[in-house]
Motif scaffolding. Sequence first.
Motif, mmCIF file in Angstrom:
data_model
loop_
_atom_site.group_PDB
_atom_site.id
_atom_site.type_symbol
_atom_site.label_atom_id
_atom_site.label_comp_id
_atom_site.label_asym_id
_atom_site.label_seq_id
_atom_site.Cartn_x
_atom_site.Cartn_y
_atom_site.Cartn_z
ATOM 1 N N PRO A 97 38.558 37.016 71.579
ATOM 2 C CA PRO A 97 37.833 35.786 71.215
ATOM 3 C C PRO A 97 36.571 35.584 72.030
ATOM 4 C CG PRO A 97 39.834 35.254 72.441
ATOM 5 C CD PRO A 97 39.905 36.712 72.111
ATOM 6 N N VAL A 98 36.570 36.049 73.276
ATOM 7 C CA VAL A 98 35.375 35.922 74.119
ATOM 8 C C VAL A 98 34.259 36.806 73.577
ATOM 9 C CG1 VAL A 98 34.428 36.280 76.425
ATOM 10 C CG2 VAL A 98 36.735 35.345 76.161
ATOM 11 N N ILE A 99 34.602 38.065 73.263
ATOM 12 C CA ILE A 99 33.597 39.011 72.769
ATOM 13 C C ILE A 99 33.014 38.530 71.443
ATOM 14 C CG2 ILE A 99 33.259 41.342 71.873
ATOM 15 C CD1 ILE A 99 35.318 42.302 73.933
ATOM 16 N N TYR A 100 33.876 38.136 70.512
ATOM 17 C CA TYR A 100 33.384 37.698 69.208
ATOM 18 C C TYR A 100 32.666 36.357 69.302
ATOM 19 C CZ TYR A 100 35.419 41.345 66.352
ATOM 20 O OH TYR A 100 35.693 42.548 65.769
ATOM 21 N N GLY A 101 33.184 35.476 70.140
ATOM 22 C CA GLY A 101 32.560 34.166 70.273
ATOM 23 C C GLY A 101 31.164 34.228 70.854
ATOM 24 N N LEU A 102 30.935 35.196 71.769
ATOM 25 C CA LEU A 102 29.623 35.316 72.409
ATOM 26 C C LEU A 102 28.667 36.197 71.627
ATOM 27 C CD1 LEU A 102 30.656 35.680 76.172
ATOM 28 C CD2 LEU A 102 29.811 33.639 75.001
ATOM 29 N N ARG A 132 29.053 31.692 67.535
ATOM 30 C CA ARG A 132 28.654 31.094 68.808
ATOM 31 C C ARG A 132 27.996 29.732 68.597
ATOM 32 N NH1 ARG A 132 25.627 34.910 70.366
ATOM 33 N NH2 ARG A 132 23.570 34.026 69.963
ATOM 34 N N LEU A 133 27.111 29.635 67.606
ATOM 35 C CA LEU A 133 26.429 28.370 67.328
ATOM 36 C C LEU A 133 27.419 27.295 66.880
ATOM 37 C CD1 LEU A 133 23.197 29.638 65.528
ATOM 38 C CD2 LEU A 133 23.419 28.793 67.871
ATOM 39 N N LYS A 134 28.403 27.689 66.078
ATOM 40 C CA LYS A 134 29.407 26.726 65.616
ATOM 41 C C LYS A 134 30.265 26.218 66.775
ATOM 42 C CE LYS A 134 28.625 26.229 61.263
ATOM 43 N NZ LYS A 134 28.252 24.900 60.725
ATOM 44 N N ILE A 135 30.618 27.122 67.689
ATOM 45 C CA ILE A 135 31.409 26.710 68.854
ATOM 46 C C ILE A 135 30.621 25.717 69.699
ATOM 47 C CG2 ILE A 135 32.446 27.506 71.011
ATOM 48 C CD1 ILE A 135 33.097 30.138 69.570
ATOM 49 N N PHE A 136 29.337 26.025 69.932
ATOM 50 C CA PHE A 136 28.498 25.125 70.721
ATOM 51 C C PHE A 136 28.315 23.779 70.026
ATOM 52 C CE2 PHE A 136 26.235 28.949 72.856
ATOM 53 C CZ PHE A 136 27.275 29.020 73.778
ATOM 54 N N HIS A 146 29.283 20.124 71.378
ATOM 55 C CA HIS A 146 28.232 19.105 71.458
ATOM 56 C C HIS A 146 28.666 17.829 70.744
ATOM 57 C CE1 HIS A 146 24.255 17.354 71.748
ATOM 58 N NE2 HIS A 146 24.245 17.166 70.426
ATOM 59 N N ARG A 147 29.268 17.979 69.555
ATOM 60 C CA ARG A 147 29.740 16.796 68.819
ATOM 61 C C ARG A 147 30.803 16.055 69.600
ATOM 62 N NH1 ARG A 147 29.845 20.112 63.998
ATOM 63 N NH2 ARG A 147 32.116 20.169 64.152
ATOM 64 N N ASN A 148 31.718 16.794 70.209
ATOM 65 C CA ASN A 148 32.780 16.160 70.992
ATOM 66 C C ASN A 148 32.213 15.437 72.206
ATOM 67 O OD1 ASN A 148 34.757 17.075 69.250
ATOM 68 N ND2 ASN A 148 35.189 18.931 70.438
ATOM 69 N N ARG A 149 31.173 16.019 72.821
ATOM 70 C CA ARG A 149 30.564 15.393 73.995
ATOM 71 C C ARG A 149 29.847 14.102 73.599
ATOM 72 N NH1 ARG A 149 27.040 19.248 77.705
ATOM 73 N NH2 ARG A 149 29.098 20.241 77.752
ATOM 74 N N VAL A 150 29.184 14.142 72.436
ATOM 75 C CA VAL A 150 28.496 12.936 71.949
ATOM 76 C C VAL A 150 29.504 11.838 71.643
ATOM 77 C CG1 VAL A 150 27.131 11.995 70.054
ATOM 78 C CG2 VAL A 150 26.502 14.189 71.076
ATOM 79 N N LYS A 151 30.616 12.208 71.005
ATOM 80 C CA LYS A 151 31.653 11.225 70.676
ATOM 81 C C LYS A 151 32.238 10.618 71.942
ATOM 82 C CE LYS A 151 33.117 13.236 66.270
ATOM 83 N NZ LYS A 151 34.236 13.901 65.558
ATOM 84 N N ASP A 152 32.492 11.488 72.957
ATOM 85 C CA ASP A 152 33.031 10.972 74.216
ATOM 86 C C ASP A 152 32.048 10.029 74.895
ATOM 87 O OD1 ASP A 152 35.287 12.453 73.813
ATOM 88 O OD2 ASP A 152 34.653 14.143 75.070
ATOM 89 N N GLY A 153 30.749 10.379 74.795
ATOM 90 C CA GLY A 153 29.744 9.516 75.396
ATOM 91 C C GLY A 153 29.673 8.165 74.728
ATOM 92 N N LYS A 154 29.760 8.134 73.409
ATOM 93 C CA LYS A 154 29.716 6.866 72.652
ATOM 94 C C LYS A 154 30.936 6.021 72.966
ATOM 95 C CE LYS A 154 26.906 8.443 68.764
ATOM 96 N NZ LYS A 154 26.874 8.700 67.297
ATOM 97 N N LEU A 183 38.658 26.753 63.674
ATOM 98 C CA LEU A 183 37.219 26.596 63.461
ATOM 99 C C LEU A 183 36.776 27.303 62.188
ATOM 100 C CD1 LEU A 183 34.426 25.677 64.527
ATOM 101 C CD2 LEU A 183 34.300 27.865 65.751
ATOM 102 N N ILE A 184 37.193 28.536 62.010
ATOM 103 C CA ILE A 184 36.811 29.296 60.815
ATOM 104 C C ILE A 184 37.403 28.669 59.559
ATOM 105 C CG2 ILE A 184 37.066 31.532 59.652
ATOM 106 C CD1 ILE A 184 36.976 32.818 62.470
ATOM 107 N N SER A 185 38.602 28.132 59.669
ATOM 108 C CA SER A 185 39.258 27.524 58.505
ATOM 109 C C SER A 185 38.587 26.222 58.077
ATOM 110 C CB SER A 185 40.737 27.262 58.812
ATOM 111 O OG SER A 185 41.400 28.456 59.158
ATOM 112 N N THR A 186 38.075 25.464 59.037
ATOM 113 C CA THR A 186 37.528 24.138 58.726
ATOM 114 C C THR A 186 36.031 24.150 58.442
ATOM 115 O OG1 THR A 186 37.310 23.725 61.122
ATOM 116 C CG2 THR A 186 39.315 22.921 60.026
ATOM 117 N N GLU A 187 35.307 25.166 58.934
ATOM 118 C CA GLU A 187 33.856 25.232 58.727
ATOM 119 C C GLU A 187 33.554 26.075 57.484
ATOM 120 O OE1 GLU A 187 31.375 23.764 60.206
ATOM 121 O OE2 GLU A 187 32.488 22.795 61.844
ATOM 122 N N ARG A 188 33.059 25.455 56.434
ATOM 123 C CA ARG A 188 32.808 26.160 55.174
ATOM 124 C C ARG A 188 31.765 27.269 55.331
ATOM 125 N NH1 ARG A 188 34.937 24.037 50.672
ATOM 126 N NH2 ARG A 188 33.388 25.141 49.393
#
Length: 318
Positions: free
Chosen positions: A287-292, A298-302, A306-314, A47-52
């Motif tokens: 990872p739990v402590i830093y992620g929360l 935290r916003l990037k993880i969410f 969310h994007r994956n859920r939207v893609k699965d829904g489509k 996640l950190i590597s791919t998100e500028r």
Amino acid sequence: MENQTGDLDIILFEGLKVTSQSSIPAFILLLLIYFFIMVSNIGLVVLISTERSLHQPMYLLFCNMSINDAFGASAIIPRILSDAFTPISERSIIYIDCVVQAFASHFHAGTSHTVLMIMAFDRYVAICNPLRYATIMTLRMVVRLSAGAWLVAFISVAILMGLSIRLSRCRRVIVNPFCDNASLFKLSCESLLYNHIYGLGSAVVILGSSMCSVTLTYLRIALVCLTGRNKTVNSKALQTCGTHLAVYVIMLTMSFTPIIIHRRPEWADSGKVASILFFVIPPLMNPVIYGLQCKELRLKIFSVFHRNRVKDGKSFHK
């Protein structure tokens, strides 16, 4: 299990004493924990590597911790899982594999301290010298700090292991659930004076440097925050530092617990379990402590979920 002579290249393990009734639940629990450790830590690195937007020194330095946690867990947990259903009398490992595992376990422990030291330095510059932060914490500096953290631990452990593998062996039984430096040099009947001196000295230097630098750094940060005028910024800074301190306290607790327990012979079996916790609890919790606690992370993880859920829904509606 008594020490035996014979093929000294085959090391016998006593390991954990798990009853047949609890072996399956213990195996499943440890397997699930290991799976979560690998997915969460590697996932954060990806996640950190791919998100500028996360290409900031604090998060890039955090990648060191996630990589080290995944490495440390992989050095210990798979071997314990493989021995879960093996009778104690049949547990064994090749000596060279034991040396590799011992090196990996100590390398992970040393790197855990050095990485938290450079992360503390990053927070110190960010909070106590914010106007020069971008100038000091460049990508080049991040690479240098990261390389230095790994290199210091590597050299220290390489010397430690070199002192142990030079010894001749007269025993072939290890009581611990995994190989470490103490287990290796206890296989010898030679004088262990140099091993004890260097082992204690290097532990004091790394642990002392870690504790002193982290304590002094965060005391200075707390002083700056408490005397600062911008309460919002100071509150955010203290929250970030609190996250780092929580991780550090967990690591120290897991480091000292087996040392304390091993001083009581009647707690020997508990000491074996405690020695494994250093490779389980921090990699599980970090990872739990830093992620929360880190808002941006935290916003990037969410957003990813969310994007994956939207893609699965489509794809489902198609």
